[in-house]
Each structure stands twice: as C-alpha cells, then as structure tokens.
Write a protein that holds these residues in place. Sequence first.
Motif, PDB file in Angstrom:
ATOM      1  N   LEU A   1      -8.153  20.979  -7.444  1.00  0.00           N
ATOM      2  CA  LEU A   1      -8.313  19.728  -8.193  1.00  0.00           C
ATOM      3  C   LEU A   1      -8.458  19.943  -9.692  1.00  0.00           C
ATOM      4  O   LEU A   1      -8.583  18.981 -10.449  1.00  0.00           O
ATOM      5  N   SER A   2      -8.426  21.198 -10.138  1.00  0.00           N
ATOM      6  CA  SER A   2      -8.659  21.502 -11.556  1.00  0.00           C
ATOM      7  C   SER A   2      -7.501  21.077 -12.448  1.00  0.00           C
ATOM      8  O   SER A   2      -7.633  21.046 -13.678  1.00  0.00           O
ATOM      9  N   ASP A   3      -6.362  20.754 -11.846  1.00  0.00           N
ATOM     10  CA  ASP A   3      -5.250  20.149 -12.583  1.00  0.00           C
ATOM     11  C   ASP A   3      -4.632  19.095 -11.678  1.00  0.00           C
ATOM     12  O   ASP A   3      -4.922  19.040 -10.480  1.00  0.00           O
ATOM     13  N   PRO A   4      -3.771  18.228 -12.226  1.00  0.00           N
ATOM     14  CA  PRO A   4      -3.277  17.098 -11.427  1.00  0.00           C
ATOM     15  C   PRO A   4      -2.069  17.425 -10.555  1.00  0.00           C
ATOM     16  O   PRO A   4      -1.329  16.519 -10.182  1.00  0.00           O
ATOM     17  N   GLY A   5      -1.878  18.694 -10.179  1.00  0.00           N
ATOM     18  CA  GLY A   5      -0.660  19.074  -9.493  1.00  0.00           C
ATOM     19  C   GLY A   5      -0.726  19.201  -7.994  1.00  0.00           C
ATOM     20  O   GLY A   5       0.272  19.604  -7.377  1.00  0.00           O
ATOM     21  N   ASP A   6      -1.840  18.871  -7.361  1.00  0.00           N
ATOM     22  CA  ASP A   6      -1.952  19.013  -5.909  1.00  0.00           C
ATOM     23  C   ASP A   6      -1.394  17.761  -5.234  1.00  0.00           C
ATOM     24  O   ASP A   6      -1.949  16.665  -5.375  1.00  0.00           O
ATOM     25  N   GLY A   7      -0.313  17.921  -4.478  1.00  0.00           N
ATOM     26  CA  GLY A   7       0.371  16.775  -3.894  1.00  0.00           C
ATOM     27  C   GLY A   7      -0.466  16.030  -2.870  1.00  0.00           C
ATOM     28  O   GLY A   7      -0.418  14.794  -2.802  1.00  0.00           O
ATOM     29  N   GLN A   8      -1.215  16.756  -2.051  1.00  0.00           N
ATOM     30  CA  GLN A   8      -2.030  16.089  -1.034  1.00  0.00           C
ATOM     31  C   GLN A   8      -3.153  15.291  -1.673  1.00  0.00           C
ATOM     32  O   GLN A   8      -3.441  14.156  -1.268  1.00  0.00           O
ATOM     33  N   ALA A   9      -3.804  15.859  -2.701  1.00  0.00           N
ATOM     34  CA  ALA A   9      -4.856  15.131  -3.404  1.00  0.00           C
ATOM     35  C   ALA A   9      -4.286  13.909  -4.119  1.00  0.00           C
ATOM     36  O   ALA A   9      -4.931  12.850  -4.166  1.00  0.00           O
ATOM     37  N   ALA A  10      -3.087  14.033  -4.674  1.00  0.00           N
ATOM     38  CA  ALA A  10      -2.454  12.889  -5.339  1.00  0.00           C
ATOM     39  C   ALA A  10      -2.169  11.775  -4.338  1.00  0.00           C
ATOM     40  O   ALA A  10      -2.348  10.591  -4.651  1.00  0.00           O
ATOM     41  N   ALA A  11      -1.737  12.140  -3.121  1.00  0.00           N
ATOM     42  CA  ALA A  11      -1.480  11.127  -2.102  1.00  0.00           C
ATOM     43  C   ALA A  11      -2.772  10.432  -1.692  1.00  0.00           C
ATOM     44  O   ALA A  11      -2.805   9.208  -1.519  1.00  0.00           O
ATOM     45  N   ALA A  12      -3.861  11.203  -1.534  1.00  0.00           N
ATOM     46  CA  ALA A  12      -5.151  10.601  -1.194  1.00  0.00           C
ATOM     47  C   ALA A  12      -5.600   9.644  -2.294  1.00  0.00           C
ATOM     48  O   ALA A  12      -6.108   8.547  -2.025  1.00  0.00           O
ATOM     49  N   ALA A  13      -5.406  10.052  -3.548  1.00  0.00           N
ATOM     50  CA  ALA A  13      -5.783   9.188  -4.668  1.00  0.00           C
ATOM     51  C   ALA A  13      -4.948   7.912  -4.682  1.00  0.00           C
ATOM     52  O   ALA A  13      -5.459   6.821  -4.981  1.00  0.00           O
ATOM     53  N   GLU A  14      -3.681   8.024  -4.353  1.00  0.00           N
ATOM     54  CA  GLU A  14      -2.831   6.832  -4.319  1.00  0.00           C
ATOM     55  C   GLU A  14      -3.326   5.835  -3.275  1.00  0.00           C
ATOM     56  O   GLU A  14      -3.356   4.614  -3.513  1.00  0.00           O
ATOM     57  N   VAL A  15      -3.701   6.334  -2.106  1.00  0.00           N
ATOM     58  CA  VAL A  15      -4.240   5.450  -1.065  1.00  0.00           C
ATOM     59  C   VAL A  15      -5.468   4.703  -1.598  1.00  0.00           C
ATOM     60  O   VAL A  15      -5.606   3.493  -1.404  1.00  0.00           O
ATOM     61  N   ILE A  16      -6.346   5.426  -2.269  1.00  0.00           N
ATOM     62  CA  ILE A  16      -7.560   4.811  -2.805  1.00  0.00           C
ATOM     63  C   ILE A  16      -7.210   3.805  -3.896  1.00  0.00           C
ATOM     64  O   ILE A  16      -7.782   2.701  -3.961  1.00  0.00           O
ATOM     65  N   GLN A  17      -6.264   4.136  -4.745  1.00  0.00           N
ATOM     66  CA  GLN A  17      -5.866   3.216  -5.809  1.00  0.00           C
ATOM     67  C   GLN A  17      -5.222   1.950  -5.265  1.00  0.00           C
ATOM     68  O   GLN A  17      -5.406   0.860  -5.808  1.00  0.00           O
ATOM     69  N   ARG A  18      -4.456   2.068  -4.202  1.00  0.00           N
ATOM     70  CA  ARG A  18      -3.792   0.883  -3.643  1.00  0.00           C
ATOM     71  C   ARG A  18      -4.764  -0.026  -2.890  1.00  0.00           C
ATOM     72  O   ARG A  18      -4.548  -1.233  -2.817  1.00  0.00           O
ATOM     73  N   THR A  19      -5.823   0.538  -2.354  1.00  0.00           N
ATOM     74  CA  THR A  19      -6.794  -0.278  -1.615  1.00  0.00           C
ATOM     75  C   THR A  19      -7.985  -0.689  -2.464  1.00  0.00           C
ATOM     76  O   THR A  19      -8.660  -1.664  -2.149  1.00  0.00           O
ATOM     77  N   ARG A  20      -8.311   0.093  -3.490  1.00  0.00           N
ATOM     78  CA  ARG A  20      -9.290  -0.234  -4.506  1.00  0.00           C
ATOM     79  C   ARG A  20     -10.672  -0.586  -3.946  1.00  0.00           C
ATOM     80  O   ARG A  20     -11.217  -1.667  -4.197  1.00  0.00           O
ATOM     81  N   PRO A  21     -11.274   0.304  -3.196  1.00  0.00           N
ATOM     82  CA  PRO A  21     -12.643   0.042  -2.727  1.00  0.00           C
ATOM     83  C   PRO A  21     -13.626   0.028  -3.892  1.00  0.00           C
ATOM     84  O   PRO A  21     -13.454   0.734  -4.882  1.00  0.00           O
ATOM     85  N   ASP A  22     -14.670  -0.748  -3.740  1.00  0.00           N
ATOM     86  CA  ASP A  22     -15.775  -0.719  -4.697  1.00  0.00           C
ATOM     87  C   ASP A  22     -16.788   0.352  -4.323  1.00  0.00           C
ATOM     88  O   ASP A  22     -17.397   0.972  -5.196  1.00  0.00           O
ATOM     89  N   VAL A  23     -16.981   0.553  -3.025  1.00  0.00           N
ATOM     90  CA  VAL A  23     -17.882   1.591  -2.510  1.00  0.00           C
ATOM     91  C   VAL A  23     -17.100   2.360  -1.456  1.00  0.00           C
ATOM     92  O   VAL A  23     -16.626   1.768  -0.480  1.00  0.00           O
ATOM     93  N   LEU A  24     -16.964   3.665  -1.651  1.00  0.00           N
ATOM     94  CA  LEU A  24     -16.075   4.472  -0.820  1.00  0.00           C
ATOM     95  C   LEU A  24     -16.784   5.716  -0.308  1.00  0.00           C
ATOM     96  O   LEU A  24     -17.327   6.499  -1.092  1.00  0.00           O
ATOM     97  N   LEU A  25     -16.767   5.900   1.020  1.00  0.00           N
ATOM     98  CA  LEU A  25     -17.194   7.152   1.628  1.00  0.00           C
ATOM     99  C   LEU A  25     -15.962   7.995   1.906  1.00  0.00           C
ATOM    100  O   LEU A  25     -15.032   7.533   2.575  1.00  0.00           O
ATOM    101  N   VAL A  26     -15.952   9.218   1.392  1.00  0.00           N
ATOM    102  CA  VAL A  26     -14.866  10.158   1.669  1.00  0.00           C
ATOM    103  C   VAL A  26     -15.395  11.222   2.622  1.00  0.00           C
ATOM    104  O   VAL A  26     -16.314  11.973   2.277  1.00  0.00           O
TER     105      VAL A  26
END
Length: 420
Positions: free
Chosen positions: A67-92
């Motif tokens: 996660l030290s740079d923005p190049g991890d594809g799996q982490a980017a996909a997880a972030a996209e899911v979170i951005q599209r659903t936009r929780p206010d309080v999120l348990l990961v």
Amino acid sequence: MPRTRPRTRLALSAALVAATLAAAPAAQADSGGRHGGPGHSGKDAVRFATFNASLNRAEQGALAEDLSDPGDGQAAAAAEVIQRTRPDVLLVNEFDYDDQGRAAELFQRNYLSRPQDGADPIRYRYRYSAPSNTGVASGFDLNNDGRTVTEAGEPGYGDDAFGFGAFPGQYGMAVYSRYPIDRDAVRTFQTFRWADMPGALLPTDPETGEDFYSEAEQKALRLSSKSHWDVPIRLGAGRPVHLLAAHPTPPGFDGPEQRNVARNHDENRFFADYVSPGDSGYIYDDKGRRGGLRPGSRFVIAGDLNADPDDGDGHPRATLQLMEAHRVNGGVRPTSEGAPQAAAEQGGANDEHTGDPALDTADFGEPAPGNLRVDYVLPSRGLPVADTRVFWPAQGRPGAEAAARASDHRLVWLDVRSPR
C-alpha cells in the motif's frame, strides 16, 4: 477465507420469516446511492457497511509495503468498491494489523483518497484498529497433531495460534468512519476465554467422548479467533451507535471433532448475549470490565460471520441465534442483482442450496461450498432502516469487475436514519 463442502441447513423459523416480511426494507439491486456528504437515502441517513476486502498478505509487513504506493491492483479494486458504495462507517475484515496503523493510513492516502476507475475519492477522518488473536502463539498443540508450534513461519504454526494466522495480526480488522469514534469508550474482547462462556460448545473427541482440549488448554484458549469489538460512533449530540465488529472463524479446516464449527457458533453467540441484558453477565472485556451492552443502547452488528442460516458447513443455529436475539432486527435482508446471476451460471453446489441466492454475499465458487450469505450488517430494534443492499452488480454494470477482483466477498451496507 475458503470454505469446505456444502451442507443443507435448517429452514428459517416461522418467527424469523414473519419478522423478515414485516421489517425488511426494499432492497433493490446494486446502486451505491447518492453521496454529497454523510447520508444516502436522505439527508439524515447514515450508511454502515462491512467488507471482507481480502487485504491480507502472506508475510508480516507485506500489506503496508503493497500500500506504500498506488500501484496494487487488488487494493485499488477494494478502494473502488468502497468509493462506489460510500459508507459513512465501514468495518474492513481481513486487513492485516500493525501496531503503528501504517497500513490503514496508507490505504486511505494512496487508494481511498485517489479516484479509482472514475469513482470519486472518499475521506475517512477517523480510524480504529486493535490487536487480533490471529497468529498469536498459544504455546499449546491446539490441533492435536503431536507438535507444539510456537514460532511464526513454522509449518503448522497457524493451527496452534489463538486464531489461525501465519503471523500476529494477519486477517485482522479495521474501522473507517466519517463520524467521531469515542475511543475512550471502546471495549475489546480479545482475551475472553472460550471456557468462560456458560454452556460453551467446547469440542469433544467423537471416538473417546473426552474433551478435545486439555484442561490447561481450556484455561488459556480464547473465544475470538480475531477479536470482538464494541466501537461507539458519535453521530451527533445524542447517544452513540455502537458498532459491534467481529470476524468468527470459518466452520471448517478441522476434524471429526468439528472444533471450528463449534467455535464459529459460540463466536456468533457472543454478540447475541452481549446485547441481551439477561444473558451478558458472564462477559468481561480486556480491561476487566464485566457485563454487556447497556439496556437501551443503539447498535449495529457487522462482520464476516462465516455462517449462512440455510446452507454451508456451519452450525445450523450459528447466525440464527444472533438474528433472533430480542434486541436485534434480524429481518433485514439485503440483496443484489449479481448474486443470483452468479449462482445460476456457476451451478454445482449452488443448485443444492435451499437459501435465496439473492441474499448471497460471498462467491466461493466450485468446488463446494458455492456462494453463501456470510456477511451481515444487523441493526438494533428501534434504529429506523432506510435501505440495505449487497454491492454485487450484475455483469457489465459499474463496479462489477472491481468487486470480483477485490475479494471473494461483497460489501454489504445498511442505511439508518440518523438517531437524535
């Protein structure tokens, strides 16, 4: 984490079915909802979500490195899911823990705060994480293979840890929130002993009828395979809403004694007892405070509970005992368009399931167990529910590819009207 073969489960009780029909909000497919600030289904709604994002790695420190740079594809996909659903309080769930909180901060900085495939960035001002039992050496031969393994990296180490893991904190948890967390009031239950639960389903050897765990092991063995957390969220000037977070062990990877089936059942039972004043007197937290949640407190139970009420390998009462608890609104039934589509296309074990595939939250595929409902966001009775859904878009819909790349689980969200 993967599962084993499916097993037909008991049908929902008549009482739960009736409660479902009365209490379930409309749950229409996959939209993440609008977001122009806190609130989605209305200006006073707050979105709670759980997401097993599979942000775990095989070696200690590897997640923070990825996660030290923005190049991890799996982490980017997880972030996209979170951005599209936009929780206010999120348990990961399945987010490797480090005591500096470096991985959680890097995920925010390099992924959530950057647009992912056209989705808008999202910023969480507040975060919480704490140690997990995963990968913490017990000093005992907990899997009864004749060896006591105490060092991370040794073969078999994970099975002899308090919770399965290759190193301390693997498969941990993290909370992200747009609302303040009352950190002074957080309660954790990492060290609560399984044997201290009255009527615990401690396993026995089916050949001998003797206890599977020795007396010394029972005196040390912790209930939580990760931990159980009570995290109060301050939504306004009134009483907080308690996020009750957990990730019980999968009910598999054991032997005929079914120790993980039993542990999953009791890990789920813990919060059912915690929110029930008459059943919670035995509970103590990591600071020694006894008792459960105060009567009248508002809460949301969230997590990958690793049990389906109808199908899979778990105890048939594992999640039903939680959903049927008096103070829990177990009638919320989030659905999606993508889950039934996936079940029909995959067939196999899915064709033998008795539960509604629209409720599935995890794509375990073939071979068994197929797709299951294992991720939950359950509110307390009295919290007004505006909407609830599983983010599992149909093929070709926005976010569908990201959801599949990120994890075998899908994010589940629940909108509640902000309590005063």
